[in-house]
Motif scaffolding. Structure first.
Motif, PDB file in Angstrom:
ATOM      1  N   ALA A  23       2.915  10.891   2.004  1.00 38.76           N
ATOM      2  CA  ALA A  23       2.682   9.476   2.284  1.00 38.76           C
ATOM      3  C   ALA A  23       2.646   8.653   1.000  1.00 38.76           C
ATOM      4  O   ALA A  23       3.195   7.544   0.936  1.00 38.76           O
ATOM      5  CB  ALA A  23       1.373   9.316   3.059  1.00 38.76           C
ATOM      6  N   TYR A  24       2.011   9.183  -0.021  1.00 37.55           N
ATOM      7  CA  TYR A  24       1.904   8.489  -1.311  1.00 37.55           C
ATOM      8  C   TYR A  24       3.292   8.268  -1.913  1.00 37.55           C
ATOM      9  O   TYR A  24       3.639   7.152  -2.326  1.00 37.55           O
ATOM     10  CB  TYR A  24       1.027   9.311  -2.248  1.00 37.55           C
ATOM     11  CG  TYR A  24       0.822   8.717  -3.623  1.00 37.55           C
ATOM     12  CD1 TYR A  24      -0.269   7.900  -3.893  1.00 37.55           C
ATOM     13  CD2 TYR A  24       1.716   8.977  -4.663  1.00 37.55           C
ATOM     14  CE1 TYR A  24      -0.471   7.352  -5.159  1.00 37.55           C
ATOM     15  CE2 TYR A  24       1.532   8.437  -5.927  1.00 37.55           C
ATOM     16  CZ  TYR A  24       0.429   7.634  -6.166  1.00 37.55           C
ATOM     17  OH  TYR A  24       0.248   7.095  -7.419  1.00 37.55           O
ATOM     18  N   LEU A  25       4.098   9.331  -1.984  1.00 41.57           N
ATOM     19  CA  LEU A  25       5.418   9.219  -2.610  1.00 41.57           C
ATOM     20  C   LEU A  25       6.354   8.341  -1.793  1.00 41.57           C
ATOM     21  O   LEU A  25       7.142   7.571  -2.353  1.00 41.57           O
ATOM     22  CB  LEU A  25       6.009  10.617  -2.798  1.00 41.57           C
ATOM     23  CG  LEU A  25       5.292  11.510  -3.809  1.00 41.57           C
ATOM     24  CD1 LEU A  25       5.878  12.917  -3.797  1.00 41.57           C
ATOM     25  CD2 LEU A  25       5.371  10.914  -5.216  1.00 41.57           C
ATOM     26  N   TRP A 226      -8.009  12.630  -2.759  1.00 40.14           N
ATOM     27  CA  TRP A 226      -7.322  12.283  -1.519  1.00 40.14           C
ATOM     28  C   TRP A 226      -7.793  10.947  -0.964  1.00 40.14           C
ATOM     29  O   TRP A 226      -7.031  10.252  -0.289  1.00 40.14           O
ATOM     30  CB  TRP A 226      -7.450  13.440  -0.533  1.00 40.14           C
ATOM     31  CG  TRP A 226      -6.927  14.678  -1.206  1.00 40.14           C
ATOM     32  CD1 TRP A 226      -7.606  15.804  -1.552  1.00 40.14           C
ATOM     33  CD2 TRP A 226      -5.599  14.849  -1.718  1.00 40.14           C
ATOM     34  NE1 TRP A 226      -6.800  16.665  -2.233  1.00 40.14           N
ATOM     35  CE2 TRP A 226      -5.565  16.123  -2.352  1.00 40.14           C
ATOM     36  CE3 TRP A 226      -4.448  14.066  -1.707  1.00 40.14           C
ATOM     37  CZ2 TRP A 226      -4.406  16.605  -2.957  1.00 40.14           C
ATOM     38  CZ3 TRP A 226      -3.302  14.548  -2.319  1.00 40.14           C
ATOM     39  CH2 TRP A 226      -3.293  15.806  -2.931  1.00 40.14           C
ATOM     40  N   ASP A 227      -9.010  10.546  -1.272  1.00 42.13           N
ATOM     41  CA  ASP A 227      -9.440   9.184  -0.956  1.00 42.13           C
ATOM     42  C   ASP A 227      -8.578   8.180  -1.718  1.00 42.13           C
ATOM     43  O   ASP A 227      -8.166   7.147  -1.165  1.00 42.13           O
ATOM     44  CB  ASP A 227     -10.908   8.979  -1.320  1.00 42.13           C
ATOM     45  CG  ASP A 227     -11.868   9.708  -0.394  1.00 42.13           C
ATOM     46  OD1 ASP A 227     -11.433  10.160   0.688  1.00 42.13           O
ATOM     47  OD2 ASP A 227     -13.053   9.844  -0.758  1.00 42.13           O
ATOM     48  N   ALA A 228      -8.317   8.474  -2.990  1.00 41.85           N
ATOM     49  CA  ALA A 228      -7.501   7.568  -3.806  1.00 41.85           C
ATOM     50  C   ALA A 228      -6.065   7.506  -3.287  1.00 41.85           C
ATOM     51  O   ALA A 228      -5.451   6.424  -3.252  1.00 41.85           O
ATOM     52  CB  ALA A 228      -7.527   8.010  -5.266  1.00 41.85           C
ATOM     53  N   ALA A 229      -5.508   8.649  -2.877  1.00 42.22           N
ATOM     54  CA  ALA A 229      -4.148   8.656  -2.327  1.00 42.22           C
ATOM     55  C   ALA A 229      -4.093   7.843  -1.044  1.00 42.22           C
ATOM     56  O   ALA A 229      -3.158   7.048  -0.830  1.00 42.22           O
ATOM     57  CB  ALA A 229      -3.700  10.093  -2.079  1.00 42.22           C
ATOM     58  N   ARG A 230      -5.082   8.025  -0.175  1.00 41.53           N
ATOM     59  CA  ARG A 230      -5.132   7.238   1.073  1.00 41.53           C
ATOM     60  C   ARG A 230      -5.205   5.739   0.765  1.00 41.53           C
ATOM     61  O   ARG A 230      -4.496   4.924   1.371  1.00 41.53           O
ATOM     62  CB  ARG A 230      -6.349   7.645   1.889  1.00 41.53           C
ATOM     63  CG  ARG A 230      -6.604   6.783   3.125  1.00 41.53           C
ATOM     64  CD  ARG A 230      -8.055   6.837   3.537  1.00 41.53           C
ATOM     65  NE  ARG A 230      -8.921   6.418   2.441  1.00 41.53           N
ATOM     66  CZ  ARG A 230     -10.201   6.783   2.320  1.00 41.53           C
ATOM     67  NH1 ARG A 230     -10.759   7.583   3.222  1.00 41.53           N
ATOM     68  NH2 ARG A 230     -10.921   6.360   1.300  1.00 41.53           N
ATOM     69  N   ASP A 231      -6.056   5.371  -0.192  1.00 39.95           N
ATOM     70  CA  ASP A 231      -6.222   3.956  -0.522  1.00 39.95           C
ATOM     71  C   ASP A 231      -4.910   3.354  -1.021  1.00 39.95           C
ATOM     72  O   ASP A 231      -4.591   2.195  -0.719  1.00 39.95           O
ATOM     73  CB  ASP A 231      -7.324   3.783  -1.570  1.00 39.95           C
ATOM     74  CG  ASP A 231      -8.708   4.137  -1.033  1.00 39.95           C
ATOM     75  OD1 ASP A 231      -8.855   4.281   0.203  1.00 39.95           O
ATOM     76  OD2 ASP A 231      -9.632   4.304  -1.861  1.00 39.95           O
ATOM     77  N   TYR A 232      -4.135   4.137  -1.793  1.00 46.41           N
ATOM     78  CA  TYR A 232      -2.848   3.645  -2.273  1.00 46.41           C
ATOM     79  C   TYR A 232      -1.886   3.418  -1.107  1.00 46.41           C
ATOM     80  O   TYR A 232      -1.175   2.407  -1.058  1.00 46.41           O
ATOM     81  CB  TYR A 232      -2.243   4.637  -3.266  1.00 46.41           C
ATOM     82  CG  TYR A 232      -0.895   4.213  -3.795  1.00 46.41           C
ATOM     83  CD1 TYR A 232      -0.791   3.442  -4.948  1.00 46.41           C
ATOM     84  CD2 TYR A 232       0.277   4.589  -3.146  1.00 46.41           C
ATOM     85  CE1 TYR A 232       0.445   3.042  -5.442  1.00 46.41           C
ATOM     86  CE2 TYR A 232       1.522   4.194  -3.623  1.00 46.41           C
ATOM     87  CZ  TYR A 232       1.603   3.427  -4.767  1.00 46.41           C
ATOM     88  OH  TYR A 232       2.825   3.024  -5.232  1.00 46.41           O
ATOM     89  N   VAL A 233      -1.868   4.364  -0.173  1.00 46.68           N
ATOM     90  CA  VAL A 233      -0.982   4.248   0.983  1.00 46.68           C
ATOM     91  C   VAL A 233      -1.324   2.996   1.789  1.00 46.68           C
ATOM     92  O   VAL A 233      -0.439   2.223   2.184  1.00 46.68           O
ATOM     93  CB  VAL A 233      -1.085   5.515   1.862  1.00 46.68           C
ATOM     94  CG1 VAL A 233      -0.353   5.331   3.188  1.00 46.68           C
ATOM     95  CG2 VAL A 233      -0.529   6.728   1.109  1.00 46.68           C
ATOM     96  N   ALA A 235      -3.034   0.318   0.733  1.00 48.75           N
ATOM     97  CA  ALA A 235      -2.766  -0.876  -0.063  1.00 48.75           C
ATOM     98  C   ALA A 235      -1.277  -1.205  -0.090  1.00 48.75           C
ATOM     99  O   ALA A 235      -0.896  -2.378  -0.254  1.00 48.75           O
ATOM    100  CB  ALA A 235      -3.279  -0.680  -1.491  1.00 48.75           C
ATOM    101  N   GLY A 236      -0.429  -0.190   0.098  1.00 48.75           N
ATOM    102  CA  GLY A 236       1.009  -0.397   0.130  1.00 48.75           C
ATOM    103  C   GLY A 236       1.531  -0.871   1.469  1.00 48.75           C
ATOM    104  O   GLY A 236       2.750  -0.936   1.671  1.00 48.75           O
ATOM    105  N   GLY A 237       0.617  -1.204   2.391  1.00 48.98           N
ATOM    106  CA  GLY A 237       1.019  -1.734   3.689  1.00 48.98           C
ATOM    107  C   GLY A 237       1.233  -0.697   4.765  1.00 48.98           C
ATOM    108  O   GLY A 237       1.673  -1.028   5.873  1.00 48.98           O
ATOM    109  N   ASN A 238       0.930   0.566   4.467  1.00 49.09           N
ATOM    110  CA  ASN A 238       1.090   1.628   5.458  1.00 49.09           C
ATOM    111  C   ASN A 238      -0.251   1.984   6.088  1.00 49.09           C
ATOM    112  O   ASN A 238      -1.294   1.464   5.701  1.00 49.09           O
ATOM    113  CB  ASN A 238       1.762   2.844   4.823  1.00 49.09           C
ATOM    114  CG  ASN A 238       3.241   2.597   4.572  1.00 49.09           C
ATOM    115  OD1 ASN A 238       3.925   2.001   5.400  1.00 49.09           O
ATOM    116  ND2 ASN A 238       3.730   3.035   3.419  1.00 49.09           N
TER     117      ASN A 238
END
Length: 507
Positions: A23-25, A226-233, A235-238
């Protein structure tokens, strides 16, 4: 609130390391993504960190070490400022004595005694002179590698606790994957040097990860990553849809897309997607994809081992210095004990208390799994006292964390079952991708799970299966050998994931 019917480029089942890496990538590349996660609170799967009143519990213990520079770079990118370097200390508890691990030669000789040490060496010599040529089981493989005496002391009891089955019924694949790089002579040589004070440098460049003396770790536990990865996803509109269970997956043959149905707090959610990435257990995927695959019987034959952690808050300073202790003692049910402050001081908020996690391996629905939390806390308290680690009256609190399907079981039939299902689904569904530990029924570490996701993203961007994700960890030595970030084999395949200049729609 999520729409009950939505369309995305990629739907992802599971917000563990594999699912969130994908999801992040994909978010970085501009794809629209929806992730479903059945846990109502935590992302990270078995790599999550559970929090209770400021105490944080790691589910199993996760060192952040990888031979893939791509994985190391991604960790640093997601969590640039929160890694700490921690000393590694672990021991084996056997017959009332502690054995340092990595092995220290003089200590082991003293604990085992001259006679038993001689028997161990004689047994090892016999295994090397007269090896078993028909290697079928974990026991066959380990006896060949270390001799029957060392197998019975340092492998049999703990392994059977973990897997709930005799060592002679377990596939040799597990031993080959998890301990293949560990040489007895290498361990003895390294231990002898350290016992004599001849080797004082950290051995993070040793031939096996098993012998690492230090590792990196997020200061608040692996769930922080993994909290940080989720937050990025997000924040990216997903979307990362929590408390949404995988219910059904259907292919829309007319449009060449997928319809994923998840059961959420407000009813069913339907997600239409060009690609689906599944980290769900293969057994669950087979039973929920429609039409049902012909290999459903093989998938349903796949087995899993579950486990639970009983966290105890104990009066006083840390009661032992180890990150964890392996319990090779058949008198108690606990298999391993974590010391959370040794992983990170910030995991334990009260300096007057120690916090330890006793790990019990079980099957979902058996006596341990079904016990009440109060009974499990009482059992853990008794066993801590039986092992001489604390007095019962010093235990002032406890909590229980259950983890289903923690370990895919490597029995005699698993490899054929996985191959059959994988072959059918890959031939029928080029836009369905299986990743991660349970998604591929492979006992991968979190960096291997991440690599399967990284290669899958590469395949989605390319619009075809450019890379075979099943080759990740095919030979355990690529991961276990050398220093951190020095696996060059995976790098060419992964490098272009981060270099794609623009979004290339695959759906």
């Amino acid at each position: 609130m999520p729409r009950t019917d939505q369309k995305v480029d990629v739907a992802i089942i599971g917000a563990g390391p594999a699912g969130l890496t994908a999801a992040y990538l994909l978010t970085k590349q501009g794809y629209s993504v929806a992730v479903i996660e059945k846990d109502p609170t935590y992302v990270g799967g078995i790599s999550r960190t559970v929090e209770l009143n400021g105490f944080r519990f790691d589910i199993g213990g996760h060192r952040f070490f990888s031979k893939s520079q791509q994985v190391v770079d991604l960790w640093n990118e997601i969590l640039p400022d929160d890694f700490i370097q921690r000393p590694r200390m672990s021991r084996i508890y056997y017959e009332g004595k502690y054995y340092s691990y990595p092995l220290r030669a003089f200590e082991a000789l003293r604990n085992l005694g001259l006679w038993r040490s001689t028997l161990c060496m004689a047994s090892f010599a016999k295994a090397k002179l007269f090896p078993n040529r028909d290697i079928r089981s974990f026991q066959d493989w380990t006896v060949n590698a270390f001799g029957h005496k060392l197998f019975s002391i340092f492998f049999k009891t703990y392994t059977e606790k973990v897997w709930g089955m005799p060592c002679d019924e377990m596939s040799a694949d597990w031993a080959a994957q998890r301990i293949k790089g560990l040489s007895l002579w290498g361990a003895v040589k390294d231990g002898l040097k350290r016992s004599l004070g001849l080797n004082k440098t950290p051995n993070d460049g040793m031939a096996t990860k098993t012998l690492l003396e230090s590792f990196r770790y997020p200061r608040l536990g692996p769930g922080m990553m993994w909290d940080a990865a989720r937050d990025y996803v997000v924040a990216g509109g997903n979307q990362v849809l929590m408390a949404h269970s995988f219910k059904r997956l259907e292919e829309d043959q007319t449009h060449g897309t997928w319809r994923l149905i998840a059961d959420g707090p407000d009813g069913d959610v339907t997600i239409r997607a060009g690609h689906v990435i599944s980290s769900a257990p293969m057994r669950e995927l087979a039973g929920r994809i429609h039409p049902l695959p012909a290999t459903l019987p093989q998938a349903m034959d796949l087995k899993y081992r579950d486990f639970l952690t009983v966290a105890l808050m104990v009066k006083g300073d840390d009661i032992f210095p180890d990150n964890w202790i392996y319990i090779h003692d058949p008198r108690v049910q606990v298999g391993r004990i974590q010391n959370f402050r040794s992983w990170s001081p910030e995991m334990v908020p009260d300096p007057t208390l120690a916090c330890v996690g006793l790990e019990y391996f079980c099957f979902e629905g058996d006596g341990l799994w079904s016990s009440t939390d109060a009974d499990l806390i009482a059992l853990a308290t008794r066993e801590m006292a039986q092992l001489g680690l604390c007095e019962p009256q010093d235990v002032v609190g406890g909590a229980v964390v259950r983890q289903e399907k923690a370990y895919p079981v490597y029995d005699d039939a698993y490899a054929a079952n996985v191959l059959a299902m994988r072959t059918e689904l890959e031939a029928r569904y080029p836009t369905l991708h299986m990743v991660g530990r349970n998604g591929m029924h492979r006992y991968n570490n979190q960096d291997h799970a991440m690599m399967t996701a990284m290669l899958t993203v590469r395949n989605i961007i390319a619009g075809r299966r450019v890379h075979d994700v099943w080759q990740v960890n095919e030979d355990a030595e690529y991961h276990e050998a050398g220093a951190e970030g020095q696996d060059v084999d995976a790098q060419p395949a992964l490098a272009s994931v981060r270099a794609v200049p623009a979004r290339l729609k695959a759906a």
